[in-house]
Write an enzyme that holds these catalytic residues in place. Structure first.
Site, mmCIF file in Angstrom:
data_model
loop_
_atom_site.group_PDB
_atom_site.id
_atom_site.type_symbol
_atom_site.label_atom_id
_atom_site.label_comp_id
_atom_site.label_asym_id
_atom_site.label_seq_id
_atom_site.Cartn_x
_atom_site.Cartn_y
_atom_site.Cartn_z
ATOM 1 N N CYS A 2 34.787 111.024 159.644
ATOM 2 C CA CYS A 2 35.939 111.693 160.224
ATOM 3 C C CYS A 2 37.209 110.986 159.755
ATOM 4 O O CYS A 2 37.278 109.757 159.732
ATOM 5 C CB CYS A 2 35.941 111.717 161.745
ATOM 6 N N ARG A 28 36.005 111.446 154.055
ATOM 7 C CA ARG A 28 35.432 110.874 155.278
ATOM 8 C C ARG A 28 34.650 111.899 156.098
ATOM 9 O O ARG A 28 34.031 111.554 157.105
ATOM 10 C CB ARG A 28 36.539 110.281 156.144
ATOM 11 N N TRP A 75 33.232 114.979 160.378
ATOM 12 C CA TRP A 75 31.832 114.808 159.994
ATOM 13 C C TRP A 75 31.075 114.856 161.314
ATOM 14 O O TRP A 75 31.168 113.933 162.121
ATOM 15 C CB TRP A 75 31.650 113.459 159.299
ATOM 16 N N ASN A 101 37.679 109.482 165.976
ATOM 17 C CA ASN A 101 36.613 109.108 165.045
ATOM 18 C C ASN A 101 35.746 108.084 165.764
ATOM 19 O O ASN A 101 36.257 107.074 166.226
ATOM 20 C CB ASN A 101 37.254 108.518 163.775
ATOM 21 N N GLY A 102 34.456 108.397 165.899
ATOM 22 C CA GLY A 102 33.565 107.471 166.590
ATOM 23 C C GLY A 102 32.619 108.224 167.497
ATOM 24 O O GLY A 102 32.433 109.439 167.350
ATOM 25 N N GLU A 480 19.799 102.512 142.135
ATOM 26 C CA GLU A 480 21.157 103.069 142.231
ATOM 27 C C GLU A 480 21.243 104.396 141.461
ATOM 28 O O GLU A 480 21.864 105.353 141.929
ATOM 29 C CB GLU A 480 22.165 102.039 141.706
ATOM 30 N N LYS A 484 22.229 107.940 143.280
ATOM 31 C CA LYS A 484 23.356 108.788 142.839
ATOM 32 C C LYS A 484 22.876 110.230 142.659
ATOM 33 O O LYS A 484 23.539 111.169 143.070
ATOM 34 C CB LYS A 484 23.953 108.290 141.509
ATOM 35 N N GLU A 487 22.085 111.940 146.008
ATOM 36 C CA GLU A 487 23.189 112.221 146.925
ATOM 37 C C GLU A 487 24.144 113.290 146.424
ATOM 38 O O GLU A 487 24.717 114.007 147.242
ATOM 39 C CB GLU A 487 23.934 110.953 147.354
ATOM 40 N N HIS A 503 0.509 101.955 140.650
ATOM 41 C CA HIS A 503 -0.255 101.818 141.894
ATOM 42 C C HIS A 503 -0.024 103.006 142.822
ATOM 43 O O HIS A 503 -0.118 102.875 144.040
ATOM 44 C CB HIS A 503 0.117 100.509 142.596
ATOM 45 N N LYS A 603 32.039 108.946 153.338
ATOM 46 C CA LYS A 603 32.260 107.710 152.592
ATOM 47 C C LYS A 603 32.087 106.472 153.460
ATOM 48 O O LYS A 603 31.620 105.436 153.005
ATOM 49 C CB LYS A 603 33.660 107.729 151.992
#
Ligand code: F6R
Length: 608
Positions: A2, A28, A75, A101-102, A480, A484, A487, A503, A603
């Site tokens: 947010c 955000r 968000w 936000n929270g 990584e 990427k 996402e 394995h 983010k």
């Protein structure tokens, strides 16, 4: 998670600024957006689910009167993305407007209590209890500031809250925080408050930090900060931010992510310029500790994995790498004041990382933070902070901040190596000199692989699943690369140790199944050849990231990305990740997704 913005200015409408500022905060959260302004004692509101530009096309966010306003890009946590759940939220009379936000943990009991008192709450959100609590305190005769102070005594959880009311004259904004970020900006006749600096960066780079447990009142003429605990005034000087507004623009690139990939050489260069005493101080703390933990999440966790190899091979120190989210469940209270944590977080706000650090501090553990954001929450819990120099990163998928985390870990490994003398001083010197060449190597890696990445994406975009393999430090690179791709392009991608691949994961491989090998020219290379052969024998389509002159691996692979120069083994991730960043970017584009705003992600992850 947010993004919040608030502005109060002497004259002129704030709506066009709020709209642009929200766009700069969109990384955000982007499932809904809303703005309120006040003009001549009347409140104006526009909010809707959807990305900012979609909502703007529908509602024209620029067309609202008033020189004071607040806005929010969401968000979702409590309640689906919808008009009613979008912020701002209001009291019963539409006089008080709140963005948050929270997470308010005790919102259910507060909602029950407020409903019993006759309040009409319309949304499913936790936030909506806040304006109604403020409403009651204002009804009792308090002004907005006092009412917000009282409200903070009732709410439990984490929050950054920005509030305004039509009842306040002259106009002002009240904001407070506990656990979520808020920064204040000042210029003549205007005050700003936001979740992050880029929101107001085109207007000012004079920033005042607001800390947890503080409340601020913003008018056109001044910012007054108080401690919530005893209402004492806090005198805090503003800080000049070195970031520029240009850094937070796309500057001709189609997406922030591509721009930020291209900015990596400069970001490394700037981080290499960190003062030697900054690195030395952090290195001393780490060196004098008995156990060293590296804690992080996501991409920062991959930097930690690579950092572990750097520390071990250059300094003879083997840090314990843990996911911050699981740290307290793993260490079972074995921590002591002789331990040290290197907490890696580009945003400095990741709740998982901050919670782990807070937990460790109870045992007297020393904290070294590596972050990209000046004044971020982690810096307040850390005994010492290394501030990486990537500039603002707007794309949700971390790229250049990963690069500078690797750079600063390399600097630390070299500095600790000087203290431990695990390798000869001449080797440290040579590696340090080599690090200076990394910006050029990364730059050339970008130019020689970008077109290849675009072309390969054209062939691979509809593959449902891809396997990424590496050995040693390259497992971090492979992980990584896979993250990427997952996402931003939403292909299933899994990273494994190439050794471990036989394995189990090898069962996935059949004709045409893509397997990506991260195969630098280091001591793992001959074993990687064996793994490539195994995958080829089962029909795997082999894509390798290799050194340019590696003819043998070129011959064995169906497709290759190449790195222009031999890279010191400990720093290989810095070069070998670049083609994989580009590949993910072009995969997202080929599939028609916005790489800057991947679904469900934000983010800065400020929930547990
Ligand atoms: C991936 C990504 C996330 C973050 C993670 C930690 O591209 O950006 O995985 O790395 O959320 O964030 P920070 O580094 O801010 O703690």
């Amino acid at each position: 998670m947010c993004g919040i913005i608030g502005v109060v200015q002497k004259r002129g409408d704030v709506a066009p600024f709020l709209h642009q500022a929200l766009k700069r905060l969109e990384y955000r959260g982007y499932d809904s957006v809303g703005v309120t302004t006040i003009s001549e004692g009347k409140l104006y509101m526009k909010k809707e689910k959807g990305k900012i530009e979609e909502v703007h096309r529908k509602l024209n966010l620029d067309d609202m009167p008033g020189s004071i306003g607040i806005g929010h890009t969401r968000w979702a946590t409590h309640g689906i993305p919808s008009m009613l759940n979008s912020h701002p939220h209001f009291d019963c009379n539409n006089e008080i407007s709140v963005v948050h936000n929270g997470v308010i943990d005790n919102f259910l009991e507060l909602r029950t209590e407020l409903r019993a008192l006759g309040h009409k709450l319309k949304s499913e959100t936790d936030t909506e209890v806040i304006p109604h609590l403020i409403e009651d305190y204002m009804k009792d005769g308090m002004d907005l500031l006092q009412a917000v102070k009282e409200t903070t005594k009732r709410i439990e959880g984490t929050y950054a809250i920005v509030v305004m009311s039509t009842k306040e004259n002259p106009n002002r904004i009240v904001c407070t925080r506990d656990g979520n970020p808020l920064v204040i900006g000042r210029k003549e006749n205007v005050s700003y408050v936001s979740s992050d600096i880029p929101a107001f960066l085109p207007m000012t780079n004079d920033m005042i930090l607001l800390l947890d447990g503080e409340i601020a009142s913003l008018s056109t003429d001044e910012v007054r900060i108080e401690k919530l605990s005893d209402e004492s005034e806090v005198k805090r000087e503003s800080i000049k931010i070195s970031w520029t507004a240009d850094q937070a623009q796309k500057s001709g690139y189609p997406h922030f992510m591509l721009k930020e990939i291209h900015e990596q050489p400069e970001a490394i260069r700037n981080t290499l310029r960190l003062r030697d005493d900054v690195i030395k101080e952090a290195a001393n703390i780490i060196h004098s500790s008995e156990r060293v933990f590296m804690l992080a999440m996501g991409t920062s966790g991959h930097a930690a994995q690579a950092g572990q190899h750097m520390f071990a091979s250059i300094a003879g120190v083997l840090p314990i790498v843990e996911l911050a989210s699981d740290f307290s469940d793993t260490v079972y209270g074995t921590l002591t004041e002789k331990d040290c944590i290197i907490a890696i977080t580009q945003s400095g706000e990741t709740t998982d990382t901050i919670s782990a650090v807070k937990y460790a501090k109870e045992f007297g553990v020393k904290i070294v933070a590596i972050t990209n954001v000046v004044g971020s929450s982690i810096t307040r819990y850390a005994d010492y902070t290394v501030l990486t120099q990537a500039g603002p990163e707007i794309g949700v998928a971390a790229t250049k901040t990963f690069m500078v985390q690797l750079t600063s870990l390399a600097l630390l490994a070299l500095k600790i190596g000087e203290l431990t003398k695990f390798v000869k001083p001449s080797i440290i010197k040579a590696k340090r000199e080599f690090l200076e060449r990394m910006p050029d190597i990364v730059s050339e890696t970008i130019s020689r692989n970008e077109e290849l990445a675009r072309r390969l994406a054209g062939q691979m975009y509809d593959k449902p699943s891809l396997l990424f393999l590496g050995r040693g430090i390259s497992i971090a690179t492979a992980e990584e690369g896979a993250l990427k791709l997952k996402e931003i392009a939403y292909n299933h991608a899994e990273a494994y140790s190439a050794g471990e691949s036989k394995h189990g994961p090898i069962a996935l491989v059949q004709e045409g199944y893509p397997v990506i090998f991260v195969a630098p020219h280091d001591e793992t290379r001959s074993r990687m050849i064996g793994n490539i052969m195994e995958m080829k024998a089962r029909g795997g389509y082999t894509i390798s990231v290799i050194l340019k002159d590696d003819k043998e691996l070129t011959g064995l692979s169906d497709y290759v990305f190449t790195i222009p120069n031999q890279v010191e083994a400990e720093f290989s991730t810095m070069a070998f990740i670049v083609p994989l960043q580009l590949f993910s970017y072009y995969m997202a584009l080929r599939k028609g997704f916005d790489p800057d705003k991947p679904r469900n992600l934000a983010k800065s992850v400020t929930v547990l």
